[in-house]
Write a protein that holds these residues in place. Structure first.
Motif, PDB file in Angstrom:
ATOM      1  N   LEU A  76      -5.661 -14.285  -3.346  1.00 47.20           N
ATOM      2  CA  LEU A  76      -6.217 -12.911  -3.022  1.00 47.20           C
ATOM      3  C   LEU A  76      -7.103 -12.912  -1.739  1.00 47.20           C
ATOM      4  CD1 LEU A  76      -7.545 -12.242  -6.487  1.00 47.20           C
ATOM      5  CD2 LEU A  76      -5.725 -11.039  -5.366  1.00 47.20           C
ATOM      6  N   ALA A  77      -7.656 -13.862  -1.513  1.00 48.83           N
ATOM      7  CA  ALA A  77      -8.403 -14.032  -0.194  1.00 48.83           C
ATOM      8  C   ALA A  77      -9.030 -12.524   0.379  1.00 48.83           C
ATOM      9  CB  ALA A  77      -7.537 -14.497   1.068  1.00 48.83           C
ATOM     10  N   GLY A  78      -9.620 -11.892  -0.353  1.00 49.78           N
ATOM     11  CA  GLY A  78     -10.290 -10.720  -0.290  1.00 49.78           C
ATOM     12  C   GLY A  78      -9.486  -9.355  -0.233  1.00 49.78           C
ATOM     13  N   ARG A  79      -8.169  -9.698  -0.454  1.00 48.30           N
ATOM     14  CA  ARG A  79      -7.161  -8.608  -0.722  1.00 48.30           C
ATOM     15  C   ARG A  79      -7.386  -8.053  -2.245  1.00 48.30           C
ATOM     16  NH1 ARG A  79      -3.765 -12.307   2.043  1.00 48.30           N
ATOM     17  NH2 ARG A  79      -3.257 -13.232   0.311  1.00 48.30           N
ATOM     18  N   GLU A  80      -7.004  -6.730  -2.497  1.00 46.39           N
ATOM     19  CA  GLU A  80      -7.169  -6.409  -3.862  1.00 46.39           C
ATOM     20  C   GLU A  80      -5.664  -6.208  -4.409  1.00 46.39           C
ATOM     21  OE1 GLU A  80      -8.501  -2.355  -2.923  1.00 46.39           O
ATOM     22  OE2 GLU A  80     -10.965  -3.096  -3.357  1.00 46.39           O
ATOM     23  N   LEU A  81      -4.529  -6.353  -3.685  1.00 46.89           N
ATOM     24  CA  LEU A  81      -3.562  -6.330  -4.257  1.00 46.89           C
ATOM     25  C   LEU A  81      -2.469  -7.581  -3.660  1.00 46.89           C
ATOM     26  CD1 LEU A  81      -1.103  -4.927  -5.649  1.00 46.89           C
ATOM     27  CD2 LEU A  81      -0.676  -3.763  -3.556  1.00 46.89           C
ATOM     28  N   VAL A  82      -1.662  -8.324  -4.773  1.00 49.21           N
ATOM     29  CA  VAL A  82      -0.924  -9.277  -4.514  1.00 49.21           C
ATOM     30  C   VAL A  82       0.498  -8.811  -5.069  1.00 49.21           C
ATOM     31  CG1 VAL A  82      -0.324 -11.704  -4.655  1.00 49.21           C
ATOM     32  CG2 VAL A  82      -2.489 -11.155  -4.216  1.00 49.21           C
ATOM     33  N   ILE A  83       1.835  -9.184  -4.372  1.00 50.66           N
ATOM     34  CA  ILE A  83       2.868  -8.712  -4.791  1.00 50.66           C
ATOM     35  C   ILE A  83       3.516 -10.247  -5.272  1.00 50.66           C
ATOM     36  CG2 ILE A  83       5.367  -7.757  -4.525  1.00 50.66           C
ATOM     37  CD1 ILE A  83       3.036  -5.626  -4.641  1.00 50.66           C
ATOM     38  N   PHE A  84       4.087 -10.116  -6.558  1.00 47.54           N
ATOM     39  CA  PHE A  84       4.724 -11.343  -6.876  1.00 47.54           C
ATOM     40  C   PHE A  84       6.195 -11.339  -7.041  1.00 47.54           C
ATOM     41  CE2 PHE A  84       0.544 -12.176  -8.218  1.00 47.54           C
ATOM     42  CZ  PHE A  84       0.175 -13.423  -8.254  1.00 47.54           C
ATOM     43  N   THR A  85       7.235 -11.800  -6.041  1.00 47.44           N
ATOM     44  CA  THR A  85       8.552 -11.592  -5.965  1.00 47.44           C
ATOM     45  C   THR A  85       9.155 -12.810  -6.773  1.00 47.44           C
ATOM     46  OG1 THR A  85       8.773 -12.653  -4.058  1.00 47.44           O
ATOM     47  CG2 THR A  85       8.587 -10.165  -4.327  1.00 47.44           C
TER      48      THR A  85
END
Length: 151
Positions: free
Chosen positions: A142-151
């Motif tokens: 995540l490293a400070g991001r709010e969204l992660v896309i898993f493909t």
């Protein structure tokens, strides 16, 4: 309405005015010429705007409470609980702040256009969780991001 760039300002004539020869000055919204956001940004923005509504739309009576959410558990859910709906293409994990009892996490299945996939009843495929903490691997991802896309 206050703040609406299309509403007349004090002293301006509106279209119903007796002085029909005067035209209102042309005004436009400042974002009208901006390029559209990236799909991932659009998902995050939409879910943030929905806020509590996203939870209601997901038809989850109570969020799942977890002491620890791990990267392996997130991947396991996307693999093992993937719906058989043909439009499901990949997954998205959205996290946020502001819950006094933990970190809100919304795990959704999305289509190629990054739109949430819906069940026949209209509920999104996915789950809503409140977690106390995340493992190092997930926090690093995540490293400070709010969204992660898993493909």
């Amino acid at each position: 309405m206050a703040g609406d760039p299309y509403s007349p300002r004090r002293g301006e004539h509106d279209q119903n005015s007796n002085d029909s020869n005067k035209r209102r000055p042309h005004r436009f919204r400042h974002w009208a010429n901006e390029p559209p956001p990236e799909p991932a940004e659009a998902i995050a923005a939409a879910l943030h705007l929905l806020g509590g509504m996203a939870i209601k739309l997901a038809q989850v009576p109570r969020p799942l409470h977890l002491n620890l959410l791990t990267f392996d558990e997130v991947v396991r859910y996307f693999v093992e609980d993937r719906p058989s709906a043909p439009e499901v293409h990949h997954g998205a994990l959205l996290t946020g702040n502001g819950f006094p009892r933990g970190i809100p996490c919304l795990q959704l299945f999305v289509d190629r256009g990054n739109r949430p996939c819906l069940t026949p009843s209209g509920a999104p495929y996915g789950r809503f969780m409140v977690v106390q903490r995340m493992d190092d691997e997930l926090r690093s991802l995540l490293a400070g991001r709010e969204l992660v896309i898993f493909t």
